[in-house]
Design a protein around this motif. Structure first.
Motif, mmCIF file in Angstrom:
data_model
loop_
_atom_site.group_PDB
_atom_site.id
_atom_site.type_symbol
_atom_site.label_atom_id
_atom_site.label_comp_id
_atom_site.label_asym_id
_atom_site.label_seq_id
_atom_site.Cartn_x
_atom_site.Cartn_y
_atom_site.Cartn_z
ATOM 1 N N LEU A 35 -105.617 -9.848 0.745
ATOM 2 C CA LEU A 35 -105.122 -11.222 0.777
ATOM 3 C C LEU A 35 -105.202 -11.837 2.177
ATOM 4 C CD1 LEU A 35 -102.003 -10.913 -1.562
ATOM 5 C CD2 LEU A 35 -104.175 -12.041 -2.069
ATOM 6 N N TYR A 36 -104.696 -11.114 3.166
ATOM 7 C CA TYR A 36 -104.594 -11.675 4.514
ATOM 8 C C TYR A 36 -105.922 -11.656 5.262
ATOM 9 C CZ TYR A 36 -103.049 -12.675 9.221
ATOM 10 O OH TYR A 36 -102.903 -13.244 10.459
ATOM 11 N N GLU A 37 -106.544 -10.501 5.311
ATOM 12 C CA GLU A 37 -107.756 -10.337 6.113
ATOM 13 C C GLU A 37 -109.006 -10.889 5.426
ATOM 14 O OE1 GLU A 37 -108.104 -9.077 9.253
ATOM 15 O OE2 GLU A 37 -105.943 -8.762 9.457
ATOM 16 N N VAL A 38 -109.147 -10.634 4.131
ATOM 17 C CA VAL A 38 -110.370 -11.024 3.424
ATOM 18 C C VAL A 38 -110.306 -12.473 2.939
ATOM 19 C CG1 VAL A 38 -111.878 -10.512 1.457
ATOM 20 C CG2 VAL A 38 -110.850 -8.628 2.760
ATOM 21 N N PHE A 39 -109.189 -12.843 2.305
ATOM 22 C CA PHE A 39 -109.094 -14.172 1.709
ATOM 23 C C PHE A 39 -108.355 -15.198 2.574
ATOM 24 C CE2 PHE A 39 -109.609 -11.334 -2.014
ATOM 25 C CZ PHE A 39 -110.833 -11.828 -2.451
ATOM 26 N N GLY A 40 -107.760 -14.767 3.687
ATOM 27 C CA GLY A 40 -107.112 -15.691 4.615
ATOM 28 C C GLY A 40 -105.827 -16.317 4.113
ATOM 29 N N VAL A 41 -105.135 -15.629 3.211
ATOM 30 C CA VAL A 41 -103.865 -16.134 2.679
ATOM 31 C C VAL A 41 -102.799 -16.011 3.773
ATOM 32 C CG1 VAL A 41 -102.106 -15.772 0.879
ATOM 33 C CG2 VAL A 41 -104.537 -15.496 0.333
ATOM 34 N N ASN A 42 -101.877 -16.943 3.819
ATOM 35 C CA ASN A 42 -100.769 -16.950 4.770
ATOM 36 C C ASN A 42 -100.118 -15.560 4.856
ATOM 37 O OD1 ASN A 42 -97.599 -17.126 4.820
ATOM 38 N ND2 ASN A 42 -98.327 -18.877 6.011
ATOM 39 N N ILE A 43 -99.700 -15.164 6.053
ATOM 40 C CA ILE A 43 -99.155 -13.819 6.280
ATOM 41 C C ILE A 43 -97.926 -13.544 5.415
ATOM 42 C CG2 ILE A 43 -97.756 -14.480 8.290
ATOM 43 C CD1 ILE A 43 -98.473 -11.692 9.485
ATOM 44 N N ASN A 44 -97.020 -14.523 5.277
ATOM 45 C CA ASN A 44 -95.804 -14.292 4.485
ATOM 46 C C ASN A 44 -96.104 -14.224 2.992
ATOM 47 O OD1 ASN A 44 -94.495 -16.001 7.049
ATOM 48 N ND2 ASN A 44 -93.401 -14.182 6.393
#
Length: 155
Positions: A35-44
């Motif tokens: 989610l965070y690294e690959v898709f760039g979703v917000n950290i929270n």
């Protein structure tokens, strides 16, 4: 002798719990990375979704394998209690990870590991002594036993 058996049983259960938590953490961490690294979703959001996915797997594994609640009534009650604890831990974890990442500048993946290490103890304690306590092998919520060490008698 009974104390030694109980101690060994507790150690085995704790080791099984740690292995189960490790597997859930692997699922959690993989989801977080995706989610965070690959898709760039917000950290929270990444943290919360990953925690939810890993926690759901963790509940069922702990319920049926670690704390051996298979066939016991109250799975819905335990699931609600478990997920309530997950939400509380996720809120706490979000505060910790935001502080580590945004305020202290710790890289996101390391901040995640530090946060999970911090919240592990809360999770273990709540599962062992609250969520999976009732009906466990050897526990009787309506009965209190005092073991007198010298004689080995239960009173």
């Amino acid at each position: 002798m009974a104390d030694k058996k109980k101690f060994l049983s507790e150690v085995k259960e704790t080791i099984r719990f740690m292995l189960s938590s490790g597997f859930a953490s692997l699922i959690d961490y993989t989801t977080y990375i995706l989610l965070y690294e690959v898709f760039g979703v917000n950290i929270n959001i990444s943290y919360t979704v990953a925690r939810g996915v890993g926690s759901t797997e963790n509940f069922f594994f702990n319920n049926f394998v670690i704390f051996r609640m298979k066939g016991r009534k109250g799975i819905l009650k335990r699931f609600v209690m478990f997920m309530t604890t997950v939400v509380i831990i996720a809120l706490l974890g979000n505060m910790i990870i935001a502080t580590l990442y945004k305020n202290l500048g710790i890289p996101a993946l390391i901040a995640k590991l530090m946060t999970d290490t911090t919240t592990f103890l809360i999770s273990f304690t709540s599962q062992k002594f609250i969520i999976f306590k009732e009906g466990r092998k050897g526990s009787d919520p309506g009965k209190t036993e005092i073991l007198i060490r010298d004689s080995g008698e239960k009173h």
